[in-house]
Design a protein around this motif. Sequence first.
Motif, short mmCIF file in Angstrom:
data_model
loop_
_atom_site.label_atom_id
_atom_site.label_comp_id
_atom_site.label_asym_id
_atom_site.label_seq_id
_atom_site.Cartn_x
_atom_site.Cartn_y
_atom_site.Cartn_z
N LEU A 99 0.83 -1.20 0.00
CA LEU A 99 0.00 0.00 0.00
C LEU A 99 0.87 1.26 0.00
O LEU A 99 0.61 2.21 -0.75
CB LEU A 99 -0.93 -0.01 1.22
N ILE B 155 2.51 1.85 -3.40
CA ILE B 155 1.56 2.46 -4.34
C ILE B 155 1.44 3.96 -4.05
O ILE B 155 1.46 4.79 -4.95
CB ILE B 155 0.17 1.76 -4.26
N VAL C 237 -1.22 -4.24 -5.84
CA VAL C 237 -2.64 -4.39 -5.48
C VAL C 237 -2.91 -5.85 -5.11
O VAL C 237 -3.58 -6.14 -4.11
CB VAL C 237 -3.56 -3.92 -6.64
#
Length: 455
Positions: free
Chosen positions: A166, A169, A290
Amino acid sequence: MDQQSHLPAQQAMRTRAVTAAAVGTALEWFDFTLYGALAATVLPKLFFPSMDSTSALLASLATFGVGLAARPLGAIICGYLGDKLGRRNLMLGTVTVMGLCSMLMGLLPTYASIGVWAPLLLVVLRILQGFALGGESTGAQLMAIEHASPDRRGKYSGLLGLCSPLSQIMANGVLLALSSTMSAQAFDAYGWRIPFVLSFILVIVGIYIRLRVSETPAFVALRKTEVAHVGSPLRDALRLHWRVVLRWMLFFCGPAAIFYLIVVFSLSYVTKTLGVPKQTGFLLLMGANVCAIVGALAGGMLSDRIGRKKALAIGSTATLLMLFVYFQILDTKSFVPMLAAMGFFLGFTQFQSGIQPVAFAEAFPTNVRYSGSALAYTGANLVAGGPMPVLAVWLFALCNGSPWGVIAVCVVFNVISLIAILTAPETLGIDMNRVDSAEEVIGSSGHAPTQSHSH
């Protein structure tokens, strides 16, 4: 009735503990991705302008490596202090140092302003940050796991595991947004500083939440025992639990090596060797991250149902099989199969990383849990994770552009990892408040017990 009224407060504290742990872990990975990207692009010309471009790049990447090299020392010292002084106190210290270093990096004058002091100060900040991060990663995991109820330890572990993908990203998204909305000159002048200064907001949030988290129940129970006063956590971990440290270190060598293979080497292979556009490479990596988020959470939650051992074996077997077909799929240069391969591979690597915090925490008694977990975690990153990007490049050149040398090394790490998993005892539902007996601890050191100061 009193028991029932106590439950909501207990649950609120557990939620706070996992949130506090997640914020620190997210900051750690946000910085890791951010600094890694900038060390290869902007920092060489700003901090090492007197060198030729190759030497400046190598010097800049060395500052990245210095941060990684300081982590084992941070893990060992913070592990000792965390087992002696408590998880909460250490967590407040590490997140503060991390945040201050990030902010100071964002405000650091360049070589043009203060000459040789600029790269020197950058190195000092990286060493301090690496030291704090070494203690942060294990401490954050223990804060969450020791507060969790026995049936949700895996879920909390998975929530910590998803912080890495996460944050990557987020960091790539921030860099993409800044570079898209600013001119190259503006980005080089001040744009690169913005994420470093912004990361300090995460630290303020982290400190605020951690101040509202109580010390973990396991450590509170430890303080009431004689072991807390006669034991030396680092020595006891190595003398009494060296086999456990070694087993879990060997296990994590597999996921650590494969993580760097996918995140660092694959990107270079796809863009340089296969000639795929850089933007496509970043898209593939973001898509894979993801899948990694889903993988981390799935691994942790499945381990609550079927046990840590079975869940880890599933993840390890999946990555082992994937090693034999991964590069052939990348060689197709077809976007959908490449995305599926990277997503599956990183997903099952992170599936294991989602179980790692709870597996490590349950493997050790409270009095050596921080030290033992930190030794295993940083040991694996030292042996397999850190050297993997350089090793991969060297093997790739040695094999004349064939990835099979890299694959062979990763297969060896993965097989060792799988053996470590299969020979480990199952720890699901184990008592987290257990400690070594005072006799064992005294026997390991050969010293008589000191005067006990039990409360």
